[in-house]
Scaffold this active site. Structure first.
Site, PDB file in Angstrom:
ATOM      1  N   ASP A  23      -0.896  -0.089  -7.199  1.00  0.00           N
ATOM      2  CA  ASP A  23      -1.466  -1.438  -7.231  1.00  0.00           C
ATOM      3  C   ASP A  23      -0.371  -2.505  -7.143  1.00  0.00           C
ATOM      4  O   ASP A  23       0.739  -2.298  -7.627  1.00  0.00           O
ATOM      5  CB  ASP A  23      -2.264  -1.594  -8.534  1.00  0.00           C
ATOM      6  CG  ASP A  23      -3.243  -2.749  -8.464  1.00  0.00           C
ATOM      7  OD1 ASP A  23      -3.451  -3.301  -7.358  1.00  0.00           O
ATOM      8  OD2 ASP A  23      -3.799  -3.102  -9.513  1.00  0.00           O
ATOM      9  N   ASN A  71     -13.165  -0.190  -1.952  1.00  0.00           N
ATOM     10  CA  ASN A  71     -12.319  -1.076  -1.145  1.00  0.00           C
ATOM     11  C   ASN A  71     -13.008  -1.601   0.118  1.00  0.00           C
ATOM     12  O   ASN A  71     -12.518  -2.542   0.753  1.00  0.00           O
ATOM     13  CB  ASN A  71     -10.985  -0.399  -0.772  1.00  0.00           C
ATOM     14  CG  ASN A  71      -9.997  -0.326  -1.917  1.00  0.00           C
ATOM     15  OD1 ASN A  71      -9.108   0.520  -1.953  1.00  0.00           O
ATOM     16  ND2 ASN A  71     -10.126  -1.226  -2.891  1.00  0.00           N
TER      17      ASN A  71
HETATM   18  C1  FPP Z   1      -3.726  -1.948  -4.169  1.00  0.00           C
HETATM   19  O1  FPP Z   1      -3.005  -3.154  -4.056  1.00  0.00           O
HETATM   20  C2  FPP Z   1      -3.432  -1.134  -3.031  1.00  0.00           C
HETATM   21  C3  FPP Z   1      -4.368  -0.671  -2.128  1.00  0.00           C
HETATM   22  C4  FPP Z   1      -5.795  -0.960  -2.219  1.00  0.00           C
HETATM   23  C5  FPP Z   1      -3.976   0.120  -0.977  1.00  0.00           C
HETATM   24  C6  FPP Z   1      -2.838   1.057  -1.194  1.00  0.00           C
HETATM   25  C7  FPP Z   1      -2.506   1.598   0.127  1.00  0.00           C
HETATM   26  C8  FPP Z   1      -1.280   1.859   0.583  1.00  0.00           C
HETATM   27  C9  FPP Z   1      -0.037   1.734  -0.207  1.00  0.00           C
HETATM   28  C10 FPP Z   1      -1.176   2.333   1.962  1.00  0.00           C
HETATM   29  C11 FPP Z   1      -1.637   3.750   2.037  1.00  0.00           C
HETATM   30  C12 FPP Z   1      -1.476   4.266   3.388  1.00  0.00           C
HETATM   31  C13 FPP Z   1      -1.349   5.562   3.662  1.00  0.00           C
HETATM   32  C14 FPP Z   1      -0.990   5.986   5.006  1.00  0.00           C
HETATM   33  C15 FPP Z   1      -1.536   6.615   2.671  1.00  0.00           C
HETATM   34  P1  FPP Z   1      -3.807  -4.517  -3.986  1.00  0.00           P
HETATM   35  O2  FPP Z   1      -4.059  -4.850  -2.571  1.00  0.00           O
HETATM   36  O3  FPP Z   1      -5.054  -4.426  -4.819  1.00  0.00           O
HETATM   37  O4  FPP Z   1      -2.771  -5.477  -4.619  1.00  0.00           O
HETATM   38  P2  FPP Z   1      -3.089  -6.748  -5.542  1.00  0.00           P
HETATM   39  O5  FPP Z   1      -3.694  -6.194  -6.812  1.00  0.00           O
HETATM   40  O6  FPP Z   1      -1.735  -7.326  -5.766  1.00  0.00           O
HETATM   41  O7  FPP Z   1      -4.004  -7.641  -4.777  1.00  0.00           O
END
Ligand code: FPP
Length: 249
Positions: A23, A71
């Site tokens: 996250d 998501n």
């Molecule tokens: C949460 O951060 C992260 C995600 C929903 C996506 C995580 C995905 C990746 C790291 C890429 C994965 C790709 C592959 C190829 C496996 P957020 O967007 O909720 O962050 P925030 O809480 O700061 O808004």
């Protein structure tokens, strides 16, 4: 090999399986006045780094939450960006991960994703199936409740009689049946919740929450989590035998 903190080496308490909620990508990008996608892209780099660091430290399984069943509620642009990022990530990193001995497994509902994405997952799985150093399970379009429901449905479809459906029998139908339960569950980004990840499998996992935003997660944060894990006293609902003996003598 890694230079491990003495506390980890001397106790030898390396978790076999580490689960991670990655996250903080969006906030990391925002701090840099960049779009959220930029954060997810940096998140992929952090993921590859972390898997290889885990392998160096003797961890056998890493499971990451890449895209949750929830998501889909994100803006269409971000959802399609994440889907596209998978294709880019597979093209960029599959060879490296395969060479380093990483076996890739995808867990989650493949029904809703595009043919292109399904093919990329299949390629990632088949080209690394022979590897044995570490298993990376990527949870994509995954939810812990979905996992329990799909396992029950498959058990019923297989004709498992209700009296034979115990925890071990159901576990064979769970998405992570190829791995032991996670020993250590890490969440970055400062939130202190499980968010429908591995609800069944994390029943006795040690939880570790870090304020670090996922793209910044590196060896220092990983070693801090491993050191904290080594200090934990795992009882699985029982008593600490070492301590009970000490009390009696
Ligand atoms: C949460 O951060 C992260 C995600 C929903 C996506 C995580 C995905 C990746 C790291 C890429 C994965 C790709 C592959 C190829 C496996 P957020 O967007 O909720 O962050 P925030 O809480 O700061 O808004």
């Amino acid at each position: 090999m890694s230079a491990l903190p003495a506390a980890i080496d001397s106790r030898g308490a390396i978790p076999r399986h580490v689960a991670i909620v990655m996250d903080g990508n969006g906030r990391w990008a925002k701090k840099r006045f960049m779009p959220r996608f930029f954060g997810h892209k940096a998140g992929v780099d952090a993921l590859v780094r972390t898997v290889l660091s885990c392998a160096d430290r003797g961890v056998e399984y890493v499971t990451v939450f890449a895209f949750s069943s929830e998501n889909w509620k994100r803006p269409t642009e971000e959802v399609s960006g994440l889907m596209g990022l998978v294709l880019v990530a597979v093209a960029k990193y599959l060879g490296k991960l395969a060479d380093k001995g990483v076996k890739i497994k995808i867990i989650g509902d493949r029904g809703q994703v595009s043919d292109k994405l399904r093919q990329a997952w299949e390629q990632a799985e088949s080209s690394t199936a022979h590897n044995t150093r570490i298993t990376l399970s990527v949870a994509f379009n995954y939810g812990g409740r979905w996992d329990i429901v799909q396992a029950c449905r498959h058990a019923i479809a297989d004709g498992v009689p209700p009296e034979q459906l115990d925890e071990a029998a159901l576990n064979k139908y769970m998405a992570l049946s190829h791995a032991p339960d996670p020993d250590l569950f890490i969440r970055t980004g400062g939130e202190v919740r499980i968010s429908n990840f591995l609800l069944w499998q994390a029943a006795y996992s040690e939880l570790f929450f870090s304020d670090c935003l996922w793209p910044e997660f590196g060896d220092a944060e990983l070693d801090a989590a491993l050191a904290e894990y080594a200090r934990r006293d795992r009882r699985f609902g029982g008593v600490d035998t070492a301590r009970s003996v000490a009390v009696q003598t």
